[in-house]
Design a protein around this motif. Structure first.
Motif, PDB file in Angstrom:
ATOM      1  N   ASN A  30       1.026  41.680  35.489  1.00 10.10           N
ATOM      2  CA  ASN A  30       1.479  42.269  36.748  1.00 10.10           C
ATOM      3  C   ASN A  30       1.724  43.770  36.651  1.00 10.10           C
ATOM      4  OD1 ASN A  30       2.036  39.827  38.693  1.00 10.10           O
ATOM      5  ND2 ASN A  30       2.810  39.191  36.683  1.00 10.10           N
ATOM      6  N   ASN A  31       1.336  44.352  35.509  1.00  5.27           N
ATOM      7  CA  ASN A  31       1.436  45.799  35.318  1.00  5.27           C
ATOM      8  C   ASN A  31       2.842  46.318  35.624  1.00  5.27           C
ATOM      9  OD1 ASN A  31       0.344  48.287  34.595  1.00  5.27           O
ATOM     10  ND2 ASN A  31      -0.162  48.825  36.716  1.00  5.27           N
ATOM     11  N   LEU A  32       3.842  45.655  35.069  1.00  7.04           N
ATOM     12  CA  LEU A  32       5.226  46.019  35.327  1.00  7.04           C
ATOM     13  C   LEU A  32       5.668  47.172  34.427  1.00  7.04           C
ATOM     14  CD1 LEU A  32       6.817  42.477  35.781  1.00  7.04           C
ATOM     15  CD2 LEU A  32       5.889  44.018  37.512  1.00  7.04           C
ATOM     16  N   SER A  33       6.642  47.934  34.899  1.00  5.09           N
ATOM     17  CA  SER A  33       7.027  49.176  34.233  1.00  5.09           C
ATOM     18  C   SER A  33       7.645  48.952  32.853  1.00  5.09           C
ATOM     19  CB  SER A  33       8.012  49.957  35.116  1.00  5.09           C
ATOM     20  OG  SER A  33       9.187  49.198  35.358  1.00  5.09           O
ATOM     21  N   TYR A  34       8.296  47.817  32.655  1.00  2.00           N
ATOM     22  CA  TYR A  34       8.964  47.628  31.359  1.00  2.00           C
ATOM     23  C   TYR A  34       7.952  47.494  30.223  1.00  2.00           C
ATOM     24  CZ  TYR A  34       8.260  42.496  31.858  1.00  2.00           C
ATOM     25  OH  TYR A  34       7.741  41.224  32.005  1.00  2.00           O
ATOM     26  N   ILE A  35       6.745  47.061  30.539  1.00  2.00           N
ATOM     27  CA  ILE A  35       5.708  46.994  29.497  1.00  2.00           C
ATOM     28  C   ILE A  35       5.330  48.393  29.034  1.00  2.00           C
ATOM     29  CG2 ILE A  35       3.312  46.369  29.012  1.00  2.00           C
ATOM     30  CD1 ILE A  35       5.153  43.994  29.033  1.00  2.00           C
ATOM     31  N   THR A  36       5.187  49.298  29.983  1.00  2.00           N
ATOM     32  CA  THR A  36       4.890  50.693  29.641  1.00  2.00           C
ATOM     33  C   THR A  36       6.008  51.296  28.806  1.00  2.00           C
ATOM     34  OG1 THR A  36       3.615  50.970  31.681  1.00  2.00           O
ATOM     35  CG2 THR A  36       4.373  52.973  30.576  1.00  2.00           C
ATOM     36  N   THR A  37       7.250  51.006  29.177  1.00  2.00           N
ATOM     37  CA  THR A  37       8.401  51.519  28.429  1.00  2.00           C
ATOM     38  C   THR A  37       8.399  51.008  26.992  1.00  2.00           C
ATOM     39  OG1 THR A  37       9.734  51.620  30.454  1.00  2.00           O
ATOM     40  CG2 THR A  37      10.918  51.637  28.358  1.00  2.00           C
ATOM     41  N   ILE A  38       8.154  49.718  26.830  1.00  2.00           N
ATOM     42  CA  ILE A  38       8.105  49.117  25.495  1.00  2.00           C
ATOM     43  C   ILE A  38       6.980  49.727  24.668  1.00  2.00           C
ATOM     44  CG2 ILE A  38       7.577  46.977  24.247  1.00  2.00           C
ATOM     45  CD1 ILE A  38       9.051  45.482  26.487  1.00  2.00           C
ATOM     46  N   ASP A  39       5.812  49.868  25.274  1.00  2.00           N
ATOM     47  CA  ASP A  39       4.658  50.396  24.550  1.00  2.00           C
ATOM     48  C   ASP A  39       4.853  51.858  24.161  1.00  2.00           C
ATOM     49  OD1 ASP A  39       3.460  47.940  24.762  1.00  2.00           O
ATOM     50  OD2 ASP A  39       2.240  48.472  26.502  1.00  2.00           O
ATOM     51  N   GLN A  40       5.447  52.633  25.043  1.00  2.00           N
ATOM     52  CA  GLN A  40       5.719  54.039  24.731  1.00  2.00           C
ATOM     53  C   GLN A  40       6.742  54.160  23.613  1.00  2.00           C
ATOM     54  OE1 GLN A  40       4.190  56.840  25.796  1.00  2.00           O
ATOM     55  NE2 GLN A  40       2.760  55.444  26.819  1.00  2.00           N
ATOM     56  N   PHE A  41       7.711  53.270  23.616  1.00  2.00           N
ATOM     57  CA  PHE A  41       8.699  53.255  22.535  1.00  2.00           C
ATOM     58  C   PHE A  41       8.004  53.026  21.198  1.00  2.00           C
ATOM     59  CE2 PHE A  41      11.536  51.116  19.610  1.00  2.00           C
ATOM     60  CZ  PHE A  41      12.709  51.856  19.698  1.00  2.00           C
ATOM     61  N   GLY A  42       7.078  52.083  21.168  1.00  2.00           N
ATOM     62  CA  GLY A  42       6.346  51.796  19.941  1.00  2.00           C
ATOM     63  C   GLY A  42       5.529  52.979  19.461  1.00  2.00           C
ATOM     64  N   LEU A  43       4.868  53.644  20.398  1.00  2.00           N
ATOM     65  CA  LEU A  43       4.028  54.788  20.040  1.00  2.00           C
ATOM     66  C   LEU A  43       4.863  55.947  19.497  1.00  2.00           C
ATOM     67  CD1 LEU A  43       1.471  54.801  23.006  1.00  2.00           C
ATOM     68  CD2 LEU A  43       1.076  54.073  20.643  1.00  2.00           C
ATOM     69  N   HIS A  44       6.043  56.149  20.067  1.00  2.00           N
ATOM     70  CA  HIS A  44       6.863  57.300  19.680  1.00  2.00           C
ATOM     71  C   HIS A  44       7.675  57.040  18.412  1.00  2.00           C
ATOM     72  CE1 HIS A  44       5.909  59.893  23.014  1.00  2.00           C
ATOM     73  NE2 HIS A  44       6.250  58.977  23.890  1.00  2.00           N
ATOM     74  N   TYR A  45       8.185  55.824  18.249  1.00  2.00           N
ATOM     75  CA  TYR A  45       9.134  55.571  17.166  1.00  2.00           C
ATOM     76  C   TYR A  45       8.559  54.776  15.998  1.00  2.00           C
ATOM     77  CZ  TYR A  45      12.639  57.342  20.367  1.00  2.00           C
ATOM     78  OH  TYR A  45      13.356  58.146  21.220  1.00  2.00           O
ATOM     79  N   ILE A  46       7.391  54.175  16.179  1.00  2.67           N
ATOM     80  CA  ILE A  46       6.754  53.460  15.074  1.00  2.67           C
ATOM     81  C   ILE A  46       5.516  54.208  14.592  1.00  2.67           C
ATOM     82  CG2 ILE A  46       5.567  51.332  14.381  1.00  2.67           C
ATOM     83  CD1 ILE A  46       7.339  49.794  16.300  1.00  2.67           C
ATOM     84  N   ARG A  47       4.690  54.634  15.517  1.00  3.58           N
ATOM     85  CA  ARG A  47       3.419  55.282  15.134  1.00  3.58           C
ATOM     86  C   ARG A  47       3.626  56.698  14.612  1.00  3.58           C
ATOM     87  NH1 ARG A  47      -2.120  55.130  15.631  1.00  3.58           N
ATOM     88  NH2 ARG A  47      -3.155  57.009  16.373  1.00  3.58           N
ATOM     89  N   GLU A  48       4.561  57.416  15.150  1.00  2.00           N
ATOM     90  CA  GLU A  48       4.760  58.808  14.751  1.00  2.00           C
ATOM     91  C   GLU A  48       5.790  58.906  13.620  1.00  2.00           C
ATOM     92  OE1 GLU A  48       2.899  61.138  15.815  1.00  2.00           O
ATOM     93  OE2 GLU A  48       1.900  59.985  17.390  1.00  2.00           O
ATOM     94  N   PRO A  49       5.561  59.809  12.664  1.00  2.00           N
ATOM     95  CA  PRO A  49       4.397  60.681  12.541  1.00  2.00           C
ATOM     96  C   PRO A  49       3.273  60.008  11.737  1.00  2.00           C
ATOM     97  CG  PRO A  49       5.989  61.243  10.863  1.00  2.00           C
ATOM     98  CD  PRO A  49       6.589  60.108  11.657  1.00  2.00           C
ATOM     99  N   LEU A  50       2.046  60.408  12.028  1.00  2.90           N
ATOM    100  CA  LEU A  50       0.900  59.952  11.250  1.00  2.90           C
ATOM    101  C   LEU A  50       0.797  60.823   9.995  1.00  2.90           C
ATOM    102  CD1 LEU A  50      -1.868  59.432  13.986  1.00  2.90           C
ATOM    103  CD2 LEU A  50      -0.807  57.662  12.582  1.00  2.90           C
ATOM    104  N   THR A  51       0.929  60.196   8.853  1.00  4.47           N
ATOM    105  CA  THR A  51       0.820  60.930   7.585  1.00  4.47           C
ATOM    106  C   THR A  51      -0.111  60.167   6.651  1.00  4.47           C
ATOM    107  OG1 THR A  51       2.673  59.785   6.504  1.00  4.47           O
ATOM    108  CG2 THR A  51       3.210  61.728   7.850  1.00  4.47           C
ATOM    109  N   PRO A  52      -0.707  60.831   5.679  1.00  5.30           N
ATOM    110  CA  PRO A  52      -1.588  60.136   4.720  1.00  5.30           C
ATOM    111  C   PRO A  52      -0.850  59.021   3.969  1.00  5.30           C
ATOM    112  CG  PRO A  52      -1.925  62.503   4.593  1.00  5.30           C
ATOM    113  CD  PRO A  52      -0.737  62.296   5.485  1.00  5.30           C
ATOM    114  N   GLU A  53       0.409  59.277   3.615  1.00  3.36           N
ATOM    115  CA  GLU A  53       1.173  58.288   2.860  1.00  3.36           C
ATOM    116  C   GLU A  53       1.468  57.048   3.706  1.00  3.36           C
ATOM    117  OE1 GLU A  53       1.517  62.259   1.270  1.00  3.36           O
ATOM    118  OE2 GLU A  53       2.068  61.469   3.258  1.00  3.36           O
ATOM    119  N   ARG A  54       1.913  57.242   4.929  1.00  5.49           N
ATOM    120  CA  ARG A  54       2.211  56.106   5.803  1.00  5.49           C
ATOM    121  C   ARG A  54       0.929  55.350   6.153  1.00  5.49           C
ATOM    122  NH1 ARG A  54       5.148  57.068  10.943  1.00  5.49           N
ATOM    123  NH2 ARG A  54       6.234  55.093  10.570  1.00  5.49           N
TER     124      ARG A  54
END
Length: 230
Positions: A30-54
């Protein structure tokens, strides 16, 4: 044979996992806003920063959830179980890793057909994104192994806790790796983890409802010993 009582606390956890899956699926469809919020949280706090070691670390961790590896571990465990005539263990592994981790996951991916994140992928990955097959496989494979370690290794054995700690760490690290690598959204991972939790607990409670008295009493004695030690 010894008949175990159904564990209603674990049933509540299983239903909680199913609820998480439904909430993630409903939000995506249903393209609800909380999915976007959850996904953005993942991108900002899990994916970043991209480093060779990680990137090196998560590329290797994610392999522990690959289909070929989980199938190999399932096959070896099931074969050993058959050789020692532990039929319930063989069924438990094949149902969780083979049927649920392979078949059910594939069905849901083709139902939702969610494209993978349109960002840089640290590894190459094809197919659909929702739910995360690695998150599902992680909880089904390593959660199943935790159950077996609990039943078949005595509490006095330090190796029991070492195995359980290792498997628990993989259950967490593998789903996290998928978000970091850019091949899944956090909502995909939560959906796979929730669905896997539900399937694991329900299969455990049903398949191991009837257990040999020897194994069941061994698990009870292990728990009693731990309580006395405390």
């Amino acid at each position: 044979m010894h008949l175990r009582k159904f564990d209603y606390f674990q049933l509540a956890i299983a239903l909680g996992g199913l609820a998480i899956f439904i909430i993630m699926a409903f939000g995506y469809v249903n393209n609800l806003s909380y999915i976007t919020t959850i996904d953005q949280f993942g991108l900002h706090y899990i994916r970043e920063p991209l480093t060779p070691e990680r990137s090196w670390f998560f590329r290797n961790i994610t392999r522990a959830g690959n289909t070929k590896w989980t199938a190999l571990v399932m096959a070896i465990t099931a074969i050993i179980a058959v050789l020692v005539r532990k039929w319930d263990v063989a069924v438990f592994m094949v149902v969780n890793v083979g049927v649920f981790g392979g078949g059910v996951m594939s069905v849901f991916k083709h139902i939702f057909k969610r494209p993978r994140p349109n960002i840089y992928h640290v590894i190459e990955q094809s197919g659909y994104s929702f739910p995360s097959g690695h998150a599902l496989n992680a909880i089904l494979l390593y959660g199943s192994l935790i159950v077996l370690v609990h039943y078949y290794l005595k509490s006095e054995d330090n190796i029991r806790y070492a195995f359980m700690t290792l498997f628990a760490a993989l259950i967490i690290a593998i789903p996290v790796s998928r978000v970091y690598l850019g091949v899944h959204y956090l909502s995909d991972v939560l959906a796979g983890f929730g669905l896997g939790t539900f399937l694991l607990i329900m299969s455990k409670e049903i398949i191991f409802k009837y257990r040999t008295r020897e194994v069941f009493e061994n698990a009870q004695n292990s728990e009693s010993g731990s309580n006395i030690a405390k």
